[in-house]
Write a protein that holds these residues in place. Structure first.
Motif, short mmCIF file in Angstrom:
data_model
loop_
_atom_site.label_atom_id
_atom_site.label_comp_id
_atom_site.label_asym_id
_atom_site.label_seq_id
_atom_site.Cartn_x
_atom_site.Cartn_y
_atom_site.Cartn_z
N ASP A 322 -104.58 -39.32 1.70
CA ASP A 322 -105.08 -39.60 0.12
C ASP A 322 -103.21 -40.52 0.53
OD1 ASP A 322 -107.31 -38.51 -0.82
OD2 ASP A 322 -105.68 -36.61 -1.38
N ARG A 323 -102.20 -40.39 1.14
CA ARG A 323 -101.16 -40.47 0.66
C ARG A 323 -101.41 -42.39 1.64
NH1 ARG A 323 -98.45 -40.04 -3.60
NH2 ARG A 323 -98.83 -38.04 -3.83
N VAL A 325 -104.31 -44.31 1.70
CA VAL A 325 -104.34 -45.00 1.12
C VAL A 325 -103.83 -45.44 -0.12
CG1 VAL A 325 -106.95 -44.81 -0.10
CG2 VAL A 325 -107.15 -43.67 1.97
N ARG A 327 -100.77 -46.34 -0.51
CA ARG A 327 -99.53 -46.71 0.06
C ARG A 327 -99.96 -48.09 0.60
NH1 ARG A 327 -97.73 -42.84 2.80
NH2 ARG A 327 -98.44 -43.16 5.17
N VAL A 329 -103.37 -49.37 -0.44
CA VAL A 329 -103.87 -50.47 -2.43
C VAL A 329 -102.55 -50.74 -3.02
CG1 VAL A 329 -104.93 -49.73 -4.56
CG2 VAL A 329 -105.42 -48.59 -2.59
N ARG A 335 -97.97 -53.40 -5.71
CA ARG A 335 -96.98 -53.40 -6.85
C ARG A 335 -96.43 -51.55 -6.01
NH1 ARG A 335 -102.24 -49.57 -9.12
NH2 ARG A 335 -102.79 -48.25 -7.83
N GLY A 336 -95.26 -51.04 -6.74
CA GLY A 336 -94.74 -49.99 -6.13
C GLY A 336 -95.34 -48.75 -5.84
N SER A 337 -94.57 -48.22 -5.36
CA SER A 337 -95.18 -46.91 -4.37
C SER A 337 -96.00 -45.77 -6.21
CB SER A 337 -94.33 -45.76 -4.02
OG SER A 337 -93.92 -46.62 -2.70
N LYS A 338 -97.05 -45.33 -6.17
CA LYS A 338 -97.15 -44.42 -6.53
C LYS A 338 -96.26 -43.50 -7.14
CE LYS A 338 -101.95 -44.67 -6.06
NZ LYS A 338 -104.01 -43.96 -6.21
N PRO A 339 -95.56 -42.90 -7.96
CA PRO A 339 -94.47 -42.00 -8.44
C PRO A 339 -95.47 -40.36 -8.24
CG PRO A 339 -96.11 -42.49 -10.60
CD PRO A 339 -96.57 -43.43 -9.93
N GLY B 12 -105.54 -37.44 -4.25
CA GLY B 12 -106.34 -38.92 -3.93
C GLY B 12 -107.58 -39.08 -3.80
N ILE B 13 -108.36 -40.36 -2.98
CA ILE B 13 -109.86 -40.03 -3.17
C ILE B 13 -110.04 -40.00 -2.13
CG2 ILE B 13 -108.96 -42.76 -1.55
CD1 ILE B 13 -111.66 -41.54 -4.13
N VAL B 14 -109.87 -39.66 -0.50
CA VAL B 14 -110.11 -38.92 -0.01
C VAL B 14 -110.13 -37.37 0.00
CG1 VAL B 14 -109.72 -38.21 2.79
CG2 VAL B 14 -108.67 -40.86 1.69
N ARG B 126 -102.86 -45.47 -11.19
CA ARG B 126 -101.81 -44.90 -10.99
C ARG B 126 -101.50 -43.70 -11.07
NH1 ARG B 126 -97.81 -49.59 -9.93
NH2 ARG B 126 -96.13 -47.73 -9.90
N TYR B 142 -103.59 -31.07 -5.89
CA TYR B 142 -103.87 -30.58 -5.53
C TYR B 142 -103.16 -28.44 -5.61
CZ TYR B 142 -103.79 -34.80 -2.52
OH TYR B 142 -104.01 -36.09 -1.78
N ASP B 164 -91.33 -35.33 -8.41
CA ASP B 164 -91.59 -35.24 -9.74
C ASP B 164 -92.32 -35.82 -10.64
OD1 ASP B 164 -90.41 -38.72 -7.56
OD2 ASP B 164 -92.11 -37.71 -8.23
#
Lengths: 339, 165
Positions: A322-323, A325, A327, A329, A335-339, B12-14, B126, B142, B164
């Motif tokens: 997930d992470r 994907v 990053r 995208v 754009r910046g990283s998702k919060p 996430g999507i996966v 986002r 999660y 956060d």
């Protein structure tokens, strides 16, 4: 009957009957010799008289007692004793007179005898004194042989006399009387007090062939029968139990036994595998072990643990994907990283 | 709330796609079970004339959609997680991490079945929301705690994941 004197009063002393004799005067003085001979003769008579009187008193039916001369133990005087004393006293006085007369006669006749033994004008080899001297010398030479003959005779007489006298004496009454008169305890005490018992024992042990003695004793004893009898009358269990109670067997074994060597010796001689297979119920042990272990629980825990680890791993990998994907995208969309 | 750092973060999507695949397999399995059951019933009713039932595609799609809607709505309404979400450690919740509720569950299940591609919006959003999430004000997070022990898998946890949000 004569009442026996108290045992304590009848102590046998060598000086009780016959007073200590004065030293025998071996002197040339003939008067002294005669005087001494008279004393001895009267001593013998006194003893004989006492024996006779006591024997008479004992044989008399009426109970009387006799005053023993020289013993102040309270015996009543009897007429017999008084008579004996009177006779002996008179004889004693007469003997004194006779002695004095003899001495006087000797003194008076002494020069005559001397002159008769050594007559003047007679050759010395013919004088009586010489003859007498030779006779005395001859006697001195033969005296030893005569003494030997006498001792030989006495040796041959002694058994006969013992037999004859022994037959006359009633030993069944003699010994009890003798023992009644004797204070055996005090006698034994005095004997033991004067004996060196240690020395006696040492001497006895030194003279004894102890080994031979013990062998003889053991040889004469049926040890098997004795041991059987002892074992038969003994409660071995009780004896062993009592012995074991006083023993700390563990400490004794630990102190005296080389356990390491013992175990090593035993183990080398044993086929332990064969022993275990023959004597141990392995199936029962296995059953007991399996019963004691919750095997299904262990299988459950282990399998669930494996499953949990697998699931957790898949989930974590999913998060990673997930992470990744995200990053990617973000980079594409700049754009910046998702919060 | 307690748990590892990634707990309660949007999924996430996966992982969500994998969960959907698993749920689709569950629905297919349900359809097969239905078909097998129907076969048994027809066999018992008329064994002499028995033939395997061969439903039309329309009927299959209709029944499959209905089964999926029921399955998803029931799962979300009861616990917030389907079988796929359970395997992947996900939970569908209302925004603000509250239980989704039956109406939103039903709405979300219908929209998911009608327009599955709405899930793709997760990549662009986002906050990892699909179109159904936007429509129903829901979120997928999660929600699991490593049972084998955190220490043994901590090295696999991405450092970027933080609490956060």
């Amino acid at each position: 009957m004569v009442t026996s004197p108290p045992v304590d009063a009848v102590t046998i002393k060598t000086s009780s009957v016959v007073q200590p004799a004065a030293p025998i005067l071996v002197a040339d003085d003939l008067s002294a010799v005669l005087h001494q001979a008279g004393r001895v003769a009267f001593g013998v008579m006194a003893v004989a008289a006492e024996v006779v009187v006591r024997a008479l008193v004992d044989s008399t039916p009426t109970p009387t007692s006799v005053q023993v001369p020289g013993r102040a133990n309270g015996f009543r005087s009897t007429a017999a004793a008084d008579t004996a004393d009177l006779v002996l006293g008179m004889a004693w006085r007469v003997s004194h007179w006779a002695n004095d007369c003899t001495v006087l006669a000797l003194r008076v006749t002494s020069p005559v005898v001397t002159l008769a033994l050594d007559p003047p004008l007679v050759p010395p080899r013919l004088r009586p004194r010489r003859f007498l001297r030779e006779a005395a010398t001859t006697w001195r030479a033969d005296r030893a042989s005569t003494a030997q003959s006498l001792s030989a005779l006495s040796a041959s007489i002694a058994p006969v006399a013992t037999e004859v006298v022994g037959g006359m004496v009633d030993q069944d009454t003699l010994w009890p009387r003798a023992f009644a008169l004797l204070d055996l305890n005090r006698a034994l005490d005095s004997i033991v007090a004067q004996m060196d018992l240690d020395h006696l024992l040492d001497t006895a042990v030194a003279r004894l062939d102890l080994e031979r003695t013990i062998r003889q004793v053991i040889g004469g004893v049926d040890m098997t029968a004795v041991v059987r009898e002892v074992l038969g009358s003994t409660d071995l269990t009780e004896v062993a139990g009592a012995g074991l109670e006083q023993l700390d067997l563990t400490s004794v074994v630990l102190e005296h036994v080389d356990t390491e060597r013992l175990v090593a010796g035993i183990v080398t001689r044993l086929d332990l595998t064969d022993l275990v297979l023959k004597n141990v119920d392995m199936v029962a042990i296995a059953d007991a072990v399996i019963d004691g272990i919750d095997l299904p629980q262990i299988v459950r825990e282990s399998s669930s643990s494996v499953t949990s680890e697998t699931v957790d791993s898949v989930r974590l990998q999913g998060i990673d994907a997930d992470r990744a994907v995200g990053r990617f995208v973000d980079r594409v969309l700049k754009r910046g990283s998702k919060p | 709330m307690t748990g590892p750092e990634f707990r309660w973060l949007p999924a996430g999507i996966v992982t969500r796609t994998l969960a959907c695949v698993l749920d689709a397999l569950v629905v297919v399995t349900l359809l097969i079970a239905l078909w097998a059951g129907w076969s048994v019933v027809t066999f018992l009713a008329r064994p002499a004339r028995f033939t395997l039932p061969s439903p039309s595609w329309a009927l299959v799609v209709l029944l499959g959609s209905a089964a999926a809607i029921v399955y998803l709505a029931a799962s979300w309404g009861i616990s917030g997680r389907t079988y796929g979400a359970q395997v992947l450690g996900l939970r569908v919740m209302r925004t603000g991490l509250r239980p989704l509720g039956w109406p939103r569950s039903l709405l979300r299940s219908v929209t998911c079945v009608v327009f599955p591609l709405g899930l793709a919006w997760t990549v662009l959003d986002r906050r990892n929301r699909s179109l159904q999430d936007v429509l129903c004000a829901s979120t997928v997070v999660y929600d699991w705690v490593p049972r084998a022990g955190l220490d043994r898998i901590r090295h696999a946890i991405p450092h970027e994941v933080t609490a956060d949000d």
